[in-house]
Design an enzyme around this catalytic site. Structure first.
Site, mmCIF file in Angstrom:
data_model
loop_
_atom_site.group_PDB
_atom_site.id
_atom_site.type_symbol
_atom_site.label_atom_id
_atom_site.label_comp_id
_atom_site.label_asym_id
_atom_site.label_seq_id
_atom_site.Cartn_x
_atom_site.Cartn_y
_atom_site.Cartn_z
ATOM 1 C CG ASP A 102 -0.947 -1.452 8.290
ATOM 2 O OD1 ASP A 102 -1.987 -1.416 8.981
ATOM 3 O OD2 ASP A 102 -0.040 -0.607 8.360
HETATM 4 N N1 URA Z 1 2.253 -0.147 12.576
HETATM 5 C C1 URA Z 1 1.929 0.039 11.283
HETATM 6 O O1 URA Z 1 2.062 1.131 10.763
HETATM 7 N N2 URA Z 1 1.458 -0.996 10.589
HETATM 8 C C2 URA Z 1 1.330 -2.246 11.098
HETATM 9 O O2 URA Z 1 0.926 -3.161 10.393
HETATM 10 C C3 URA Z 1 1.676 -2.437 12.436
HETATM 11 C C4 URA Z 1 2.131 -1.372 13.170
#
Ligand code: URA
Length: 240
Positions: free
Chosen positions: A106
């Protein structure tokens, strides 16, 4: 492998730009099979020729693999009109090699992100069938408990009915804000955040620290990258 221009071969290492490669050749610092080559426009087979740059053997690789220590604020995409992508953290010569992120973090997640232009291996690593472990360090609002660990081990059901595979939650500290290590064998969208939110402990910070046998290099500053070694790429290959 076909022949390529010498400046392109030298720049493919990411260490020099094509312009710098041409300058190195012009200054007589590049030899191919023992002979100085002053015009970087000449073409060679990078897998057959022995190329030395300033006395050092150039190790040509057909594919490029890099480990990036992703900072918050960058999108795991190759291009996006809405903001900076992880590609913006790499030198131009590497950007030109068609690298893409192996999976997504993310925008606000930090840590280990692999980038490559070896599509077949990258897709194999991401395949849900492979169950490659991904390990995250998470901070949550709220106190994590042994019950949360048991729920992770049993497989969390997300609000939208999605059933997660069993996962490991290890509590590192528990308090108003808690810290944990989370190990997943799959990679659904926002998965760690959604799993912890399902337990009423929203994530306040997330960092990926390991993928398969590959740990985030502790010596790699946030925002910096390094090439994977041949042994590391070999380990990834062994996973699939
Ligand atoms: N899980 C998440 O919630 N975000 C990420 O970036 C990676 C795994």
């Amino acid at each position: 492998m076909g022949s390529q221009r010498l400046d392109k071969i030298i720049a493919s290492t990411g260490k020099w730009s094509r312009r710098e490669a041409r300058e190195l050749a012009r200054r007589g610092l590049v030899t191919v099979d023992g002979a100085s080559v002053r015009s970087a426009e000449e073409k060679f087979d990078p897998e057959a020729a022995e190329i030395l740059v300033d006395g050092e053997a150039l190790r040509y690789r057909r594919y490029t693999w890099v480990m990036l220590n992703k900072p918050a604020g960058y999108l795991s995409a190759t291009e996006d009109g809405r903001g900076e992508t992880v590609l913006d953290l790499l030198p131009r010569e590497l950007q030109r090699q068609g690298l893409f992120p192996v999976g997504r973090l993310d925008k606000d997640t930090e840590g280990l992100l692999l980038l490559t232009n070896e599509g077949v291996l990258a897709h194999a690593l991401l395949s849900p069938k492979r169950h490659v472990d991904k390990v995250y360090y998470a901070r949550t609002a709220g106190r994590l408990t042994e019950e949360d660990c048991r729920a992770f081990a049993a497989g969390i059901s997300l609000g939208d009915g999605l059933q997660c595979l069993p996962a490991r939650l290890e509590i590192l500290s528990a308090g108003e804000e808690s810290e944990a290590r989370v190990t997943l064998r799959e990679g659904k969208f926002h998965q760690v955040k959604r799993m912890l939110a399902a337990r009423g402990k929203p994530v306040t910070y997330l960092e990926r620290v390991r993928m398969g046998g590959l740990s985030l290099d502790q010596g790699l500053p946030r925002g910096a990258f390094r090439f994977l070694t041949e042994e590391e790429v070999g380990e990834l290959r062994a996973l699939v």
